[in-house]
Design a protein around this motif. Structure first.
Motif, PDB file in Angstrom:
ATOM      1  N   GLU A 117       0.833  -1.206   0.000  1.00  0.00           N
ATOM      2  CA  GLU A 117       0.000   0.000   0.000  1.00  0.00           C
ATOM      3  C   GLU A 117       0.867   1.254   0.000  1.00  0.00           C
ATOM      4  N   ARG A 118       2.011   1.184   0.626  1.00  0.00           N
ATOM      5  CA  ARG A 118       2.943   2.317   0.590  1.00  0.00           C
ATOM      6  C   ARG A 118       3.325   2.640  -0.852  1.00  0.00           C
ATOM      7  N   GLN A 119       3.590   1.611  -1.633  1.00  0.00           N
ATOM      8  CA  GLN A 119       3.943   1.816  -3.041  1.00  0.00           C
ATOM      9  C   GLN A 119       2.764   2.429  -3.804  1.00  0.00           C
ATOM     10  N   HIS A 120       1.556   1.911  -3.552  1.00  0.00           N
ATOM     11  CA  HIS A 120       0.372   2.442  -4.251  1.00  0.00           C
ATOM     12  C   HIS A 120       0.113   3.893  -3.855  1.00  0.00           C
ATOM     13  N   THR A 121       0.314   4.203  -2.579  1.00  0.00           N
ATOM     14  CA  THR A 121       0.116   5.583  -2.117  1.00  0.00           C
ATOM     15  C   THR A 121       1.099   6.523  -2.786  1.00  0.00           C
ATOM     16  N   ALA A 122       2.350   6.084  -2.927  1.00  0.00           N
ATOM     17  CA  ALA A 122       3.359   6.906  -3.596  1.00  0.00           C
ATOM     18  C   ALA A 122       2.945   7.195  -5.031  1.00  0.00           C
ATOM     19  N   GLU A 123       2.416   6.184  -5.707  1.00  0.00           N
ATOM     20  CA  GLU A 123       1.960   6.385  -7.085  1.00  0.00           C
ATOM     21  C   GLU A 123       0.811   7.382  -7.139  1.00  0.00           C
ATOM     22  N   ALA A 124      -0.115   7.282  -6.170  1.00  0.00           N
ATOM     23  CA  ALA A 124      -1.272   8.172  -6.155  1.00  0.00           C
ATOM     24  C   ALA A 124      -0.881   9.613  -5.839  1.00  0.00           C
ATOM     25  N   GLY A 134       2.724   3.976  17.266  1.00  0.00           N
ATOM     26  CA  GLY A 134       2.482   4.471  15.918  1.00  0.00           C
ATOM     27  C   GLY A 134       1.216   3.849  15.362  1.00  0.00           C
ATOM     28  N   TRP A 135       0.373   4.669  14.753  1.00  0.00           N
ATOM     29  CA  TRP A 135      -0.875   4.206  14.134  1.00  0.00           C
ATOM     30  C   TRP A 135      -0.616   4.083  12.637  1.00  0.00           C
ATOM     31  N   VAL A 136      -0.701   2.870  12.116  1.00  0.00           N
ATOM     32  CA  VAL A 136      -0.472   2.607  10.698  1.00  0.00           C
ATOM     33  C   VAL A 136      -1.815   2.375  10.022  1.00  0.00           C
ATOM     34  N   SER A 137      -2.068   3.113   8.951  1.00  0.00           N
ATOM     35  CA  SER A 137      -3.329   2.971   8.213  1.00  0.00           C
ATOM     36  C   SER A 137      -3.096   2.634   6.746  1.00  0.00           C
ATOM     37  N   LEU A 138      -1.871   2.297   6.400  1.00  0.00           N
ATOM     38  CA  LEU A 138      -1.550   1.958   5.012  1.00  0.00           C
ATOM     39  C   LEU A 138      -1.730   0.458   4.797  1.00  0.00           C
ATOM     40  N   PHE A 139      -2.958   0.047   4.516  1.00  0.00           N
ATOM     41  CA  PHE A 139      -3.216  -1.363   4.233  1.00  0.00           C
ATOM     42  C   PHE A 139      -4.582  -1.502   3.572  1.00  0.00           C
ATOM     43  N   ASP A 140      -4.752  -2.609   2.875  1.00  0.00           N
ATOM     44  CA  ASP A 140      -6.044  -2.953   2.283  1.00  0.00           C
ATOM     45  C   ASP A 140      -6.851  -3.676   3.370  1.00  0.00           C
ATOM     46  N   PRO A 141      -7.954  -3.091   3.849  1.00  0.00           N
ATOM     47  CA  PRO A 141      -8.679  -3.711   4.962  1.00  0.00           C
ATOM     48  C   PRO A 141      -9.248  -5.083   4.639  1.00  0.00           C
ATOM     49  N   ASP A 142      -9.655  -5.305   3.399  1.00  0.00           N
ATOM     50  CA  ASP A 142     -10.204  -6.611   3.036  1.00  0.00           C
ATOM     51  C   ASP A 142      -9.131  -7.698   3.094  1.00  0.00           C
TER      52      ASP A 142
END
Length: 219
Positions: free
Chosen positions: A76-83, A151-159
């Motif tokens: 998700e970190r990679q996808h966020t960087a792309e976005a 630390g609160w991490v929210s970078l993930f696909d919940p499903d």
């Protein structure tokens, strides 16, 4: 008559609030079980709409499961960087989690079968999420008071995380919490120190009687 707080007690509450930080850098090492129990008890004392207590805490004990969660977050970190477009490279230089280093890893989820709970949720169904956020904040403040970082991490696909952890349909993971010992606490929020963002002034976020005129959309 309710028990009053001393000046020292009051100052300690405000100190924990002011010095709370979203921590990404940890010193490896286990957390004492009694201390973890205190933190989870603090979370369980959080307010919840209709007293539904929608929080569920999953301790991640197996290393292979911790590694799998880290892979989900890194994807998700990679996808966020792309976005993020032109800020993508800048984002990739930030340390956004401490999953492999922290002493304790928790996944916080919303309970399943929440639909029957309509007290306080009939028109605002997201109040269950607000209740879970209060529980997380309680852990955060208690951790800071105990000298632990969180630390609160929210970078993930919940499903995908739900399937990995066997969360039933209707349940939903909302946070990965990294808890652990730290060498030091950041003097200011890490994203501010890294030049990613500047905190806004409180005066800019408080208005009287109506929405601020300068933030009202103009047609």
């Amino acid at each position: 008559m309710s028990e009053s707080f001393s000046t020292e007690d009051i100052n300690a509450v405000y100190k924990a609030i002011a010095q709370r930080r979203d921590i990404r850098h940890f010193i490896p090492g286990p957390i004492d079980e009694a201390l973890l129990a205190r933190l989870l008890t603090a979370a369980h004392h959080a307010p919840s709409v209709g007293m539904m207590q929608p929080w569920r805490f999953i301790r991640i004990r197996r290393q292979e499961l911790r590694d799998a969660i880290h892979r989900l977050v890194d994807e998700e970190r990679q996808h966020t960087a792309e976005a993020l477009g032109e800020r993508g490279d800048e984002f990739m230089r930030l340390k956004v989690e401490g999953i492999r280093e922290c002493g304790e890893l928790l996944v916080v989820a919303l309970m399943d079968r929440r639909e029957p709970h309509i007290f306080g949720r009939r028109t605002l169904p997201d109040m269950d999420l607000a209740s879970v956020a209060c529980a997380i904040q309680n852990i955060w403040l208690a951790s800071r008071a105990e000298g632990l970082g969180m630390g609160w991490v929210s970078l993930f696909d919940p499903d995908r995380l739900a399937r990995l952890l066997g969360i039933p349909p209707g349940g939903k993971p909302v946070a990965i919490l990294c808890l652990g010992h730290v060498e030091r606490f950041y003097p200011r929020p890490m994203l501010e120190l890294e030049g990613w963002a500047e905190p806004r002034r409180l005066d800019d976020l408080v208005s009287e009687d109506r929405w601020p005129v300068d933030e009202t959309p103009r047609g």
